[in-house]
Design an enzyme around this catalytic site. Sequence first.
Site, PDB file in Angstrom:
ATOM      1  N   TYR A   7      -8.985  -3.962  -3.570  1.00 15.70           N
ATOM      2  CA  TYR A   7      -7.623  -3.461  -3.776  1.00 15.70           C
ATOM      3  C   TYR A   7      -7.656  -1.932  -3.860  1.00 15.70           C
ATOM      4  O   TYR A   7      -8.364  -1.370  -4.697  1.00 15.70           O
ATOM      5  CB  TYR A   7      -7.104  -4.071  -5.081  1.00 15.70           C
ATOM      6  CG  TYR A   7      -5.627  -4.028  -5.300  1.00 15.70           C
ATOM      7  CD1 TYR A   7      -4.741  -4.600  -4.386  1.00 15.70           C
ATOM      8  CD2 TYR A   7      -5.091  -3.452  -6.447  1.00 15.70           C
ATOM      9  CE1 TYR A   7      -3.379  -4.590  -4.611  1.00 15.70           C
ATOM     10  CE2 TYR A   7      -3.730  -3.440  -6.684  1.00 15.70           C
ATOM     11  CZ  TYR A   7      -2.874  -4.007  -5.759  1.00 15.70           C
ATOM     12  OH  TYR A   7      -1.520  -3.992  -5.995  1.00 15.70           O
ATOM     13  N   SER A  28      -3.775  -4.606   1.540  1.00 13.99           N
ATOM     14  CA  SER A  28      -3.955  -3.780   0.333  1.00 13.99           C
ATOM     15  C   SER A  28      -5.345  -3.176   0.236  1.00 13.99           C
ATOM     16  O   SER A  28      -5.538  -2.143  -0.395  1.00 13.99           O
ATOM     17  CB  SER A  28      -3.716  -4.616  -0.927  1.00 13.99           C
ATOM     18  OG  SER A  28      -2.609  -5.455  -0.785  1.00 13.99           O
ATOM     19  N   ARG A  80       6.089   5.538  -3.818  1.00 10.98           N
ATOM     20  CA  ARG A  80       5.672   4.340  -4.564  1.00 10.98           C
ATOM     21  C   ARG A  80       4.169   4.163  -4.403  1.00 10.98           C
ATOM     22  O   ARG A  80       3.416   4.363  -5.330  1.00 10.98           O
ATOM     23  CB  ARG A  80       6.471   3.105  -4.119  1.00 10.98           C
ATOM     24  CG  ARG A  80       6.391   1.947  -5.130  1.00 10.98           C
ATOM     25  CD  ARG A  80       5.077   1.188  -5.057  1.00 10.98           C
ATOM     26  NE  ARG A  80       4.809   0.660  -3.728  1.00 10.98           N
ATOM     27  CZ  ARG A  80       3.617   0.220  -3.330  1.00 10.98           C
ATOM     28  NH1 ARG A  80       2.572   0.246  -4.150  1.00 10.98           N
ATOM     29  NH2 ARG A  80       3.441  -0.233  -2.107  1.00 10.98           N
ATOM     30  N   ASP A  81       3.679   3.828  -3.217  1.00 12.06           N
ATOM     31  CA  ASP A  81       2.223   3.725  -3.044  1.00 12.06           C
ATOM     32  C   ASP A  81       1.587   5.087  -3.306  1.00 12.06           C
ATOM     33  O   ASP A  81       0.504   5.193  -3.886  1.00 12.06           O
ATOM     34  CB  ASP A  81       1.884   3.234  -1.635  1.00 12.06           C
ATOM     35  CG  ASP A  81       0.609   2.402  -1.597  1.00 12.06           C
ATOM     36  OD1 ASP A  81      -0.386   2.818  -2.217  1.00 12.06           O
ATOM     37  OD2 ASP A  81       0.606   1.347  -0.947  1.00 12.06           O
ATOM     38  N   HIS A 107       2.148  -3.516   6.227  1.00 12.28           N
ATOM     39  CA  HIS A 107       1.791  -2.481   5.250  1.00 12.28           C
ATOM     40  C   HIS A 107       0.286  -2.260   5.370  1.00 12.28           C
ATOM     41  O   HIS A 107      -0.505  -3.109   4.969  1.00 12.28           O
ATOM     42  CB  HIS A 107       2.159  -2.954   3.838  1.00 12.28           C
ATOM     43  CG  HIS A 107       1.781  -1.988   2.752  1.00 12.28           C
ATOM     44  ND1 HIS A 107       2.658  -1.040   2.258  1.00 12.28           N
ATOM     45  CD2 HIS A 107       0.624  -1.825   2.052  1.00 12.28           C
ATOM     46  CE1 HIS A 107       2.050  -0.346   1.293  1.00 12.28           C
ATOM     47  NE2 HIS A 107       0.812  -0.796   1.161  1.00 12.28           N
ATOM     48  N   HIS A 163      -0.052   6.139  -6.676  1.00 13.53           N
ATOM     49  CA  HIS A 163      -1.457   5.880  -7.029  1.00 13.53           C
ATOM     50  C   HIS A 163      -2.321   7.125  -6.821  1.00 13.53           C
ATOM     51  O   HIS A 163      -3.263   7.371  -7.565  1.00 13.53           O
ATOM     52  CB  HIS A 163      -2.025   4.753  -6.168  1.00 13.53           C
ATOM     53  CG  HIS A 163      -1.457   3.406  -6.471  1.00 13.53           C
ATOM     54  ND1 HIS A 163      -1.599   2.789  -7.695  1.00 13.53           N
ATOM     55  CD2 HIS A 163      -0.750   2.544  -5.690  1.00 13.53           C
ATOM     56  CE1 HIS A 163      -1.003   1.600  -7.654  1.00 13.53           C
ATOM     57  NE2 HIS A 163      -0.478   1.425  -6.462  1.00 13.53           N
ATOM     58  N   HIS A 211      -3.391   0.077   4.994  1.00 14.36           N
ATOM     59  CA  HIS A 211      -4.131   1.134   4.295  1.00 14.36           C
ATOM     60  C   HIS A 211      -5.198   1.640   5.249  1.00 14.36           C
ATOM     61  O   HIS A 211      -5.649   0.924   6.141  1.00 14.36           O
ATOM     62  CB  HIS A 211      -4.729   0.639   2.971  1.00 14.36           C
ATOM     63  CG  HIS A 211      -3.738   0.686   1.850  1.00 14.36           C
ATOM     64  ND1 HIS A 211      -3.603   1.776   1.019  1.00 14.36           N
ATOM     65  CD2 HIS A 211      -2.797  -0.208   1.463  1.00 14.36           C
ATOM     66  CE1 HIS A 211      -2.624   1.538   0.154  1.00 14.36           C
ATOM     67  NE2 HIS A 211      -2.119   0.343   0.405  1.00 14.36           N
TER      68      HIS A 211
END
Length: 338
Positions: A288, A168, A14-15, A197, A18, A199
Amino acid sequence: MNGKKLYISDVTLRDGMHAIRHQYSLAQVQQIAGALDKAGVDSIEVAHGDGLQGSSFNYGFGAHSDIAWIEAAAEAVSQAKIATLLLPGIGTLHDLKAAYQAGARVVRVATHCSEADVAAQHIAFARELGMDTVGFLMMSHMISPQALAQQALKMESYGATCIYVVDSGGAMNMNDIRDRFRALKAVLKPETATGMHAHHNLSLGVANSIAAVEEGCDRIDASLAGMGAGAGNAPLEVFIAAADKLGWQHGTDLYALMNAADDLVRPLQDRPVRVDRETLALGYAGVYSSFLRHSEAAAERYGLSAVDILVELGKRRMVGGQEDMIVDVALDLLNRNK
Protein backbone atom coordinates in the site's frame (compact mmCIF):
# COMPACT_ATOMS: atom_id res chain seq x y z
CA MET A 1 -11.93 5.78 -27.68
CA ASN A 2 -14.57 6.59 -30.43
CA GLY A 3 -14.41 10.32 -29.77
CA LYS A 4 -15.78 10.16 -26.21
CA LYS A 5 -14.43 12.67 -23.73
CA LEU A 6 -12.42 11.28 -20.83
CA TYR A 7 -13.51 12.28 -17.34
CA ILE A 8 -10.44 13.72 -15.61
CA SER A 9 -10.49 13.21 -11.85
CA ASP A 10 -7.77 15.09 -9.98
CA VAL A 11 -6.53 13.63 -6.67
CA THR A 12 -3.80 16.17 -5.77
CA LEU A 13 -5.74 17.39 -2.71
CA ARG A 14 -6.55 13.91 -1.37
CA ASP A 15 -3.96 11.30 -2.40
CA GLY A 16 -1.47 14.18 -2.48
CA MET A 17 -2.11 14.63 1.24
CA HIS A 18 -0.01 11.50 1.89
CA ALA A 19 3.03 13.13 0.27
CA ILE A 20 3.03 15.97 2.80
CA ARG A 21 1.61 14.07 5.79
CA HIS A 22 -1.84 15.71 5.40
CA GLN A 23 -0.53 19.24 5.97
CA TYR A 24 -2.03 21.37 3.16
CA SER A 25 -3.02 24.83 4.37
CA LEU A 26 -6.46 26.17 3.42
CA ALA A 27 -4.79 28.80 1.22
CA GLN A 28 -2.86 26.08 -0.65
CA VAL A 29 -6.07 24.08 -1.15
CA GLN A 30 -7.79 27.16 -2.60
CA GLN A 31 -4.88 28.00 -4.85
CA ILE A 32 -4.51 24.45 -6.22
CA ALA A 33 -8.27 23.87 -6.59
CA GLY A 34 -8.63 27.20 -8.39
CA ALA A 35 -5.82 26.34 -10.82
CA LEU A 36 -7.28 22.88 -11.51
CA ASP A 37 -10.72 24.40 -12.08
CA LYS A 38 -9.35 26.90 -14.59
CA ALA A 39 -7.43 24.11 -16.33
CA GLY A 40 -10.70 22.25 -16.94
CA VAL A 41 -10.58 19.05 -14.87
CA ASP A 42 -13.95 17.40 -14.20
CA SER A 43 -13.56 16.75 -10.48
CA ILE A 44 -11.19 17.63 -7.66
CA GLU A 45 -10.99 15.18 -4.77
CA VAL A 46 -10.46 16.77 -1.35
CA ALA A 47 -9.98 14.96 2.00
CA HIS A 48 -7.38 13.64 4.41
CA GLY A 49 -5.28 11.09 2.50
CA ASP A 50 -7.19 8.25 4.19
CA GLY A 51 -10.57 9.80 3.46
CA LEU A 52 -13.16 11.53 5.61
CA GLN A 53 -12.18 11.31 9.31
CA GLY A 54 -8.80 9.80 8.42
CA SER A 55 -7.11 12.28 10.76
CA SER A 56 -5.99 10.00 13.62
CA PHE A 57 -3.04 8.47 15.47
CA ASN A 58 -3.10 5.53 13.04
CA TYR A 59 -2.95 7.54 9.82
CA GLY A 60 -1.56 10.88 10.97
CA PHE A 61 -3.33 14.07 11.99
CA GLY A 62 -4.32 16.60 9.34
CA ALA A 63 -3.54 20.31 9.47
CA HIS A 64 -7.30 21.01 9.10
CA SER A 65 -10.58 19.13 9.18
CA ASP A 66 -11.90 17.52 5.99
CA ILE A 67 -14.85 19.90 6.08
CA ALA A 68 -12.60 22.98 6.24
CA TRP A 69 -10.57 21.69 3.28
CA ILE A 70 -13.72 20.86 1.27
CA GLU A 71 -15.27 24.27 1.96
CA ALA A 72 -12.02 25.99 0.93
CA ALA A 73 -11.89 24.05 -2.36
CA ALA A 74 -15.60 24.54 -3.08
CA GLU A 75 -15.18 28.31 -2.74
CA ALA A 76 -12.37 28.29 -5.30
CA VAL A 77 -14.11 26.46 -8.17
CA SER A 78 -16.76 27.41 -10.68
CA GLN A 79 -16.80 24.42 -13.09
CA ALA A 80 -15.23 21.36 -11.48
CA LYS A 81 -17.14 19.17 -9.04
CA ILE A 82 -15.67 18.65 -5.59
CA ALA A 83 -15.17 14.96 -4.81
CA THR A 84 -14.24 13.22 -1.60
CA LEU A 85 -13.15 9.78 -0.39
CA LEU A 86 -14.89 7.66 2.23
CA LEU A 87 -13.56 4.43 3.73
CA PRO A 88 -16.40 2.65 5.55
CA GLY A 89 -15.28 2.09 9.12
CA ILE A 90 -13.27 5.31 9.17
CA GLY A 91 -15.81 7.77 7.78
CA THR A 92 -19.50 7.50 8.69
CA LEU A 93 -22.78 8.44 7.00
CA HIS A 94 -22.79 11.52 9.25
CA ASP A 95 -19.36 12.55 7.86
CA LEU A 96 -20.57 12.01 4.30
CA LYS A 97 -23.60 14.22 4.86
CA ALA A 98 -21.37 16.94 6.35
CA ALA A 99 -19.06 16.70 3.31
CA TYR A 100 -22.07 17.05 1.01
CA GLN A 101 -23.24 20.11 2.91
CA ALA A 102 -19.71 21.56 2.63
CA GLY A 103 -19.83 21.22 -1.16
CA ALA A 104 -18.77 17.68 -2.15
CA ARG A 105 -20.90 16.29 -4.98
CA VAL A 106 -18.91 13.16 -5.87
CA VAL A 107 -17.95 10.44 -3.40
CA ARG A 108 -15.65 7.49 -3.92
CA VAL A 109 -16.54 4.77 -1.41
CA ALA A 110 -13.34 2.78 -0.96
CA THR A 111 -12.86 -0.74 0.37
CA HIS A 112 -10.11 -3.33 0.20
CA CYS A 113 -10.63 -5.15 -3.12
CA SER A 114 -12.15 -8.24 -1.49
CA GLU A 115 -14.43 -6.40 0.96
CA ALA A 116 -16.97 -4.56 -1.21
CA ASP A 117 -19.80 -5.72 1.06
CA VAL A 118 -18.80 -3.23 3.79
CA ALA A 119 -19.74 -0.38 1.41
CA ALA A 120 -23.44 -1.22 0.88
CA GLN A 121 -24.82 1.27 3.41
CA HIS A 122 -22.50 4.12 2.41
CA ILE A 123 -23.12 3.71 -1.34
CA ALA A 124 -26.90 3.61 -0.84
CA PHE A 125 -26.78 6.71 1.38
CA ALA A 126 -24.61 8.61 -1.14
CA ARG A 127 -27.18 7.87 -3.84
CA GLU A 128 -29.97 9.12 -1.54
CA LEU A 129 -28.05 12.39 -1.14
CA GLY A 130 -27.93 12.63 -4.95
CA MET A 131 -24.15 12.30 -5.13
CA ASP A 132 -22.20 10.92 -8.08
CA THR A 133 -21.39 7.62 -6.35
CA VAL A 134 -18.25 5.66 -7.19
CA GLY A 135 -17.08 2.26 -5.92
CA PHE A 136 -13.31 2.22 -5.33
CA LEU A 137 -11.65 -1.22 -5.06
CA MET A 138 -8.27 -0.64 -3.41
CA MET A 139 -5.22 -2.90 -3.81
CA SER A 140 -6.82 -4.40 -6.94
CA HIS A 141 -3.63 -6.37 -7.66
CA MET A 142 -4.24 -8.69 -4.69
CA ILE A 143 -7.08 -10.75 -6.16
CA SER A 144 -7.71 -12.27 -9.60
CA PRO A 145 -9.47 -10.23 -12.32
CA GLN A 146 -12.51 -12.53 -12.04
CA ALA A 147 -12.70 -12.15 -8.25
CA LEU A 148 -12.36 -8.37 -8.65
CA ALA A 149 -15.23 -8.36 -11.15
CA GLN A 150 -17.47 -10.12 -8.61
CA GLN A 151 -16.66 -7.42 -6.04
CA ALA A 152 -17.38 -4.73 -8.65
CA LEU A 153 -20.78 -6.36 -9.25
CA LYS A 154 -21.55 -6.03 -5.55
CA MET A 155 -20.75 -2.32 -5.57
CA GLU A 156 -22.90 -1.87 -8.69
CA SER A 157 -25.79 -3.71 -6.98
CA TYR A 158 -25.59 -1.30 -4.00
CA GLY A 159 -26.00 1.65 -6.38
CA ALA A 160 -22.51 2.72 -7.49
CA THR A 161 -22.69 4.09 -11.05
CA CYS A 162 -18.92 3.91 -11.63
CA ILE A 163 -16.43 1.30 -10.43
CA TYR A 164 -12.68 1.89 -10.13
CA VAL A 165 -9.74 -0.45 -10.50
CA VAL A 166 -7.34 0.94 -7.88
CA ASP A 167 -3.65 0.05 -8.05
CA SER A 168 -2.89 1.29 -4.52
CA GLY A 169 0.47 -0.49 -4.47
CA GLY A 170 1.53 0.69 -7.93
CA ALA A 171 2.24 -3.00 -8.45
CA MET A 172 0.46 -3.74 -11.74
CA ASN A 173 1.58 -3.64 -15.36
CA MET A 174 -0.43 -3.03 -18.52
CA ASN A 175 -1.44 -6.69 -18.92
CA ASP A 176 -2.75 -6.76 -15.35
CA ILE A 177 -4.82 -3.64 -16.07
CA ARG A 178 -6.21 -5.01 -19.34
CA ASP A 179 -7.22 -8.28 -17.68
CA ARG A 180 -9.06 -6.48 -14.89
CA PHE A 181 -10.96 -4.09 -17.16
CA ARG A 182 -11.96 -6.94 -19.45
CA ALA A 183 -13.23 -8.91 -16.46
CA LEU A 184 -15.22 -5.90 -15.16
CA LYS A 185 -16.67 -5.04 -18.58
CA ALA A 186 -17.80 -8.66 -19.01
CA VAL A 187 -20.10 -8.52 -15.96
CA LEU A 188 -21.08 -4.88 -15.31
CA LYS A 189 -24.08 -3.20 -16.93
CA PRO A 190 -23.12 -1.30 -20.09
CA GLU A 191 -24.21 1.98 -18.46
CA THR A 192 -21.93 1.48 -15.43
CA ALA A 193 -18.80 3.59 -15.92
CA THR A 194 -15.30 2.40 -14.98
CA GLY A 195 -12.29 4.29 -13.66
CA MET A 196 -8.55 3.81 -13.20
CA HIS A 197 -6.50 4.96 -10.20
CA ALA A 198 -2.80 4.36 -10.80
CA HIS A 199 0.33 4.75 -8.70
CA HIS A 200 3.71 5.37 -10.28
CA ASN A 201 5.90 3.05 -8.16
CA LEU A 202 7.04 1.04 -11.21
CA SER A 203 6.89 4.17 -13.43
CA LEU A 204 3.81 2.70 -15.13
CA GLY A 205 1.18 5.14 -13.85
CA VAL A 206 0.63 6.80 -17.22
CA ALA A 207 1.07 3.60 -19.26
CA ASN A 208 -1.44 1.76 -17.06
CA SER A 209 -3.93 4.63 -17.39
CA ILE A 210 -3.56 4.52 -21.18
CA ALA A 211 -4.09 0.74 -21.18
CA ALA A 212 -7.26 1.26 -19.10
CA VAL A 213 -8.66 3.80 -21.57
CA GLU A 214 -7.90 1.44 -24.45
CA GLU A 215 -10.04 -1.13 -22.62
CA GLY A 216 -12.96 1.30 -22.38
CA CYS A 217 -12.23 3.04 -19.06
CA ASP A 218 -14.20 6.30 -18.66
CA ARG A 219 -12.52 8.11 -15.76
CA ILE A 220 -8.84 8.64 -15.01
CA ASP A 221 -7.41 9.65 -11.63
CA ALA A 222 -4.21 11.68 -11.75
CA SER A 223 -2.48 14.39 -9.75
CA LEU A 224 -0.37 17.45 -10.44
CA ALA A 225 3.33 16.49 -10.43
CA GLY A 226 2.11 13.01 -9.43
CA MET A 227 1.48 14.34 -5.90
CA GLY A 228 0.38 11.25 -3.99
CA ALA A 229 1.39 8.30 -1.84
CA GLY A 230 4.56 6.37 -2.66
CA ALA A 231 6.05 7.47 -5.99
CA GLY A 232 2.79 9.33 -6.49
CA ASN A 233 -0.14 8.89 -8.84
CA ALA A 234 -0.13 9.10 -12.61
CA PRO A 235 1.19 12.67 -13.08
CA LEU A 236 -1.80 14.59 -14.48
CA GLU A 237 0.13 16.84 -16.83
CA VAL A 238 2.07 13.87 -18.25
CA PHE A 239 -1.08 11.80 -18.78
CA ILE A 240 -2.78 14.74 -20.54
CA ALA A 241 0.24 15.27 -22.82
CA ALA A 242 0.20 11.56 -23.71
CA ALA A 243 -3.59 11.59 -24.23
CA ASP A 244 -3.19 14.61 -26.50
CA LYS A 245 -0.63 12.73 -28.59
CA LEU A 246 -3.15 9.89 -28.92
CA GLY A 247 -5.82 12.31 -30.12
CA TRP A 248 -8.05 11.71 -27.08
CA GLN A 249 -10.54 14.31 -25.86
CA HIS A 250 -9.90 15.43 -22.29
CA GLY A 251 -11.09 19.03 -22.15
CA THR A 252 -8.14 20.32 -20.12
CA ASP A 253 -5.44 22.92 -20.73
CA LEU A 254 -2.09 21.11 -20.75
CA TYR A 255 0.07 24.20 -20.18
CA ALA A 256 -2.07 25.39 -17.26
CA LEU A 257 -1.62 21.95 -15.67
CA MET A 258 2.14 22.00 -16.29
CA ASN A 259 2.40 25.41 -14.63
CA ALA A 260 0.27 24.38 -11.64
CA ALA A 261 2.35 21.22 -11.17
CA ASP A 262 5.68 23.04 -11.09
CA ASP A 263 4.70 26.39 -9.59
CA LEU A 264 2.15 25.33 -6.96
CA VAL A 265 2.59 21.65 -6.10
CA ARG A 266 6.20 20.55 -6.48
CA PRO A 267 7.53 23.24 -4.09
CA LEU A 268 5.36 21.77 -1.29
CA GLN A 269 7.08 18.38 -1.32
CA ASP A 270 9.23 17.89 1.77
CA ARG A 271 10.16 14.44 0.44
CA PRO A 272 10.43 14.23 -3.36
CA VAL A 273 7.55 12.31 -4.95
CA ARG A 274 9.51 10.08 -7.31
CA VAL A 275 10.59 6.54 -8.05
CA ASP A 276 13.52 5.83 -5.74
CA ARG A 277 14.80 2.92 -3.66
CA GLU A 278 11.92 3.02 -1.17
CA THR A 279 9.04 3.76 -3.55
CA LEU A 280 10.27 1.17 -6.05
CA ALA A 281 10.23 -1.36 -3.18
CA LEU A 282 6.53 -0.52 -2.65
CA GLY A 283 5.64 -1.35 -6.24
CA TYR A 284 7.87 -4.40 -6.42
CA ALA A 285 6.57 -5.85 -3.14
CA GLY A 286 2.97 -4.79 -3.83
CA VAL A 287 2.63 -2.69 -0.66
CA TYR A 288 0.00 0.00 0.00
CA SER A 289 1.64 3.24 -1.18
CA SER A 290 0.70 5.31 1.86
CA PHE A 291 2.83 2.98 4.04
CA LEU A 292 5.89 4.83 2.67
CA ARG A 293 6.17 7.72 5.13
CA HIS A 294 5.14 5.53 8.10
CA SER A 295 7.80 2.94 7.19
CA GLU A 296 10.49 5.59 6.75
CA ALA A 297 9.65 7.00 10.19
CA ALA A 298 9.83 3.52 11.76
CA ALA A 299 13.14 2.80 9.99
CA GLU A 300 14.63 6.00 11.37
CA ARG A 301 13.33 5.32 14.88
CA TYR A 302 14.69 1.78 15.06
CA GLY A 303 17.81 2.12 12.91
CA LEU A 304 16.50 -0.15 10.14
CA SER A 305 16.22 -0.01 6.37
CA ALA A 306 12.83 1.22 5.12
CA VAL A 307 13.16 -1.18 2.17
CA ASP A 308 13.48 -4.16 4.54
CA ILE A 309 10.34 -3.05 6.36
CA LEU A 310 8.40 -2.57 3.10
CA VAL A 311 9.45 -5.93 1.67
CA GLU A 312 8.39 -7.68 4.90
CA LEU A 313 5.02 -5.86 4.81
CA GLY A 314 4.59 -7.18 1.27
CA LYS A 315 5.39 -10.73 2.36
CA ARG A 316 2.76 -10.47 5.09
CA ARG A 317 0.20 -9.13 2.57
CA MET A 318 -0.59 -6.13 4.77
CA VAL A 319 -3.31 -3.82 3.45
CA GLY A 320 -4.55 -0.28 4.03
CA GLY A 321 -5.73 0.15 7.62
CA GLN A 322 -2.93 -1.99 9.05
CA GLU A 323 -0.53 0.93 9.53
CA ASP A 324 -0.15 -0.06 13.19
CA MET A 325 1.55 -3.28 12.02
CA ILE A 326 4.47 -1.30 10.56
CA VAL A 327 5.98 -0.87 14.03
CA ASP A 328 5.36 -4.58 14.75
CA VAL A 329 7.27 -5.50 11.61
CA ALA A 330 10.10 -3.11 12.57
CA LEU A 331 10.38 -4.69 16.03
CA ASP A 332 10.36 -8.20 14.53
CA LEU A 333 13.18 -7.20 12.17
CA LEU A 334 15.13 -5.70 15.09
CA ASN A 335 14.85 -8.98 17.01
CA ARG A 336 15.79 -10.97 13.93
CA ASN A 337 18.91 -8.83 13.45
CA LYS A 338 20.12 -9.35 17.05
